[in-house]
Write a protein that holds these residues in place. Sequence first.
Motif, mmCIF file in Angstrom:
data_model
loop_
_atom_site.group_PDB
_atom_site.id
_atom_site.type_symbol
_atom_site.label_atom_id
_atom_site.label_comp_id
_atom_site.label_asym_id
_atom_site.label_seq_id
_atom_site.Cartn_x
_atom_site.Cartn_y
_atom_site.Cartn_z
ATOM 1 N N PRO A 1 47.096 44.615 22.271
ATOM 2 C CA PRO A 1 46.596 43.962 23.480
ATOM 3 C C PRO A 1 46.641 42.441 23.345
ATOM 4 O O PRO A 1 46.550 41.896 22.248
ATOM 5 C CB PRO A 1 45.153 44.451 23.567
ATOM 6 C CG PRO A 1 44.775 44.752 22.158
ATOM 7 C CD PRO A 1 46.034 45.224 21.480
ATOM 8 N N LEU A 2 46.804 41.760 24.482
ATOM 9 C CA LEU A 2 46.775 40.303 24.522
ATOM 10 C C LEU A 2 45.571 39.846 25.346
ATOM 11 O O LEU A 2 45.106 40.581 26.223
ATOM 12 C CB LEU A 2 48.074 39.763 25.124
ATOM 13 C CG LEU A 2 49.340 40.058 24.317
ATOM 14 C CD1 LEU A 2 50.580 39.597 25.073
ATOM 15 C CD2 LEU A 2 49.276 39.391 22.954
ATOM 16 N N PRO A 3 45.066 38.648 25.101
ATOM 17 C CA PRO A 3 43.858 38.181 25.783
ATOM 18 C C PRO A 3 43.978 38.111 27.305
ATOM 19 O O PRO A 3 42.994 38.241 28.013
ATOM 20 C CB PRO A 3 43.627 36.779 25.201
ATOM 21 C CG PRO A 3 44.417 36.719 23.962
ATOM 22 C CD PRO A 3 45.525 37.698 24.105
ATOM 23 N N ASP A 4 45.192 37.910 27.820
ATOM 24 C CA ASP A 4 45.378 37.776 29.263
ATOM 25 C C ASP A 4 45.519 39.120 29.976
ATOM 26 O O ASP A 4 45.831 39.174 31.165
ATOM 27 C CB ASP A 4 46.584 36.899 29.564
ATOM 28 C CG ASP A 4 47.900 37.484 29.069
ATOM 29 O OD1 ASP A 4 47.913 38.611 28.500
ATOM 30 O OD2 ASP A 4 48.938 36.822 29.231
ATOM 31 N N ASP B 1 53.341 41.589 30.813
ATOM 32 C CA ASP B 1 52.162 41.030 31.471
ATOM 33 C C ASP B 1 51.222 42.170 31.854
ATOM 34 O O ASP B 1 51.526 43.345 31.626
ATOM 35 C CB ASP B 1 52.542 40.178 32.677
ATOM 36 C CG ASP B 1 53.256 40.938 33.790
ATOM 37 O OD1 ASP B 1 53.101 42.178 33.904
ATOM 38 O OD2 ASP B 1 53.972 40.281 34.569
ATOM 39 N N LYS B 2 50.089 41.841 32.450
ATOM 40 C CA LYS B 2 49.072 42.857 32.771
ATOM 41 C C LYS B 2 49.544 43.879 33.792
ATOM 42 O O LYS B 2 48.992 44.970 33.879
ATOM 43 C CB LYS B 2 47.791 42.196 33.254
ATOM 44 C CG LYS B 2 47.951 41.439 34.541
ATOM 45 C CD LYS B 2 46.662 40.805 34.957
ATOM 46 C CE LYS B 2 46.945 40.050 36.248
ATOM 47 N NZ LYS B 2 45.797 39.503 36.845
ATOM 48 N N ASP B 3 50.617 43.550 34.533
ATOM 49 C CA ASP B 3 51.162 44.479 35.525
ATOM 50 C C ASP B 3 52.330 45.304 34.986
ATOM 51 O O ASP B 3 52.927 46.088 35.718
ATOM 52 C CB ASP B 3 51.602 43.705 36.770
ATOM 53 C CG ASP B 3 50.437 42.989 37.430
ATOM 54 O OD1 ASP B 3 49.354 43.612 37.547
ATOM 55 O OD2 ASP B 3 50.605 41.818 37.805
ATOM 56 N N GLY B 4 52.684 45.101 33.719
ATOM 57 C CA GLY B 4 53.754 45.873 33.098
ATOM 58 C C GLY B 4 55.124 45.229 33.182
ATOM 59 O O GLY B 4 56.113 45.822 32.773
ATOM 60 N N ASN C 1 50.145 38.456 18.463
ATOM 61 C CA ASN C 1 49.486 37.641 19.483
ATOM 62 C C ASN C 1 49.866 36.169 19.308
ATOM 63 O O ASN C 1 49.484 35.543 18.313
ATOM 64 C CB ASN C 1 47.973 37.811 19.387
ATOM 65 C CG ASN C 1 47.223 37.056 20.459
ATOM 66 O OD1 ASN C 1 47.758 36.187 21.125
ATOM 67 N ND2 ASN C 1 45.957 37.387 20.627
ATOM 68 N N PRO C 2 50.587 35.569 20.272
ATOM 69 C CA PRO C 2 51.010 34.169 20.123
ATOM 70 C C PRO C 2 49.864 33.163 20.108
ATOM 71 O O PRO C 2 50.056 32.014 19.731
ATOM 72 C CB PRO C 2 51.934 33.934 21.317
ATOM 73 C CG PRO C 2 51.650 35.018 22.270
ATOM 74 C CD PRO C 2 51.075 36.172 21.501
ATOM 75 N N ASP C 3 48.669 33.581 20.497
ATOM 76 C CA ASP C 3 47.511 32.683 20.488
ATOM 77 C C ASP C 3 46.820 32.607 19.125
ATOM 78 O O ASP C 3 45.940 31.777 18.921
ATOM 79 C CB ASP C 3 46.476 33.126 21.529
ATOM 80 C CG ASP C 3 46.999 33.021 22.945
ATOM 81 O OD1 ASP C 3 47.932 32.223 23.193
ATOM 82 O OD2 ASP C 3 46.499 33.757 23.817
ATOM 83 N N LYS C 4 47.214 33.455 18.203
ATOM 84 C CA LYS C 4 46.581 33.497 16.874
ATOM 85 C C LYS C 4 47.290 32.522 15.922
ATOM 86 O O LYS C 4 48.501 32.300 16.034
ATOM 87 C CB LYS C 4 46.629 34.909 16.290
ATOM 88 C CG LYS C 4 45.884 35.939 17.107
ATOM 89 C CD LYS C 4 44.399 35.792 16.901
ATOM 90 C CE LYS C 4 43.696 36.887 17.680
ATOM 91 N NZ LYS C 4 42.496 37.332 17.068
ATOM 92 N N PRO C 5 46.571 31.964 14.955
ATOM 93 C CA PRO C 5 47.160 30.946 14.069
ATOM 94 C C PRO C 5 48.308 31.441 13.186
ATOM 95 O O PRO C 5 49.169 30.655 12.829
ATOM 96 C CB PRO C 5 45.988 30.469 13.211
ATOM 97 C CG PRO C 5 44.876 31.420 13.439
ATOM 98 C CD PRO C 5 45.154 32.170 14.700
#
Length: 98
Positions: free
Chosen positions: A3-6, A30-33, A76-80
């Motif tokens: 899962p991604l935060p968005d 994305d959240k819509d697939g 997850n691209p938001d993770k360090p």
Amino acid sequence: VAPLPDGGYVYVSNSEDDTGKAGVFGLYFDKDGGITNYKALLTGTTWNCGGGMTPWDTWISCEETSTGQCWQVEPNPDKPHHNTPKKTLLGGPKGGNY
């Protein structure tokens, strides 16, 4: 699937190749697939047969060769550590056949 935060998610998959061109790849939705991206998450490995999600939403990928290693990949691209896969202790100094 990670899962991604968005609200989107990443389909993570190992790839196998005997010339060192294997690794782990992510297909981003994305959240819509809808597909938003496709990228290499780990490259330069051989015969990445075993793998799976961890409880903390990283991917463990293991090479099925006599000197194989196990790698922890952050989809997850938001993770360090997103662009820096980490060799785990599972492979040991000489590797192992997973």
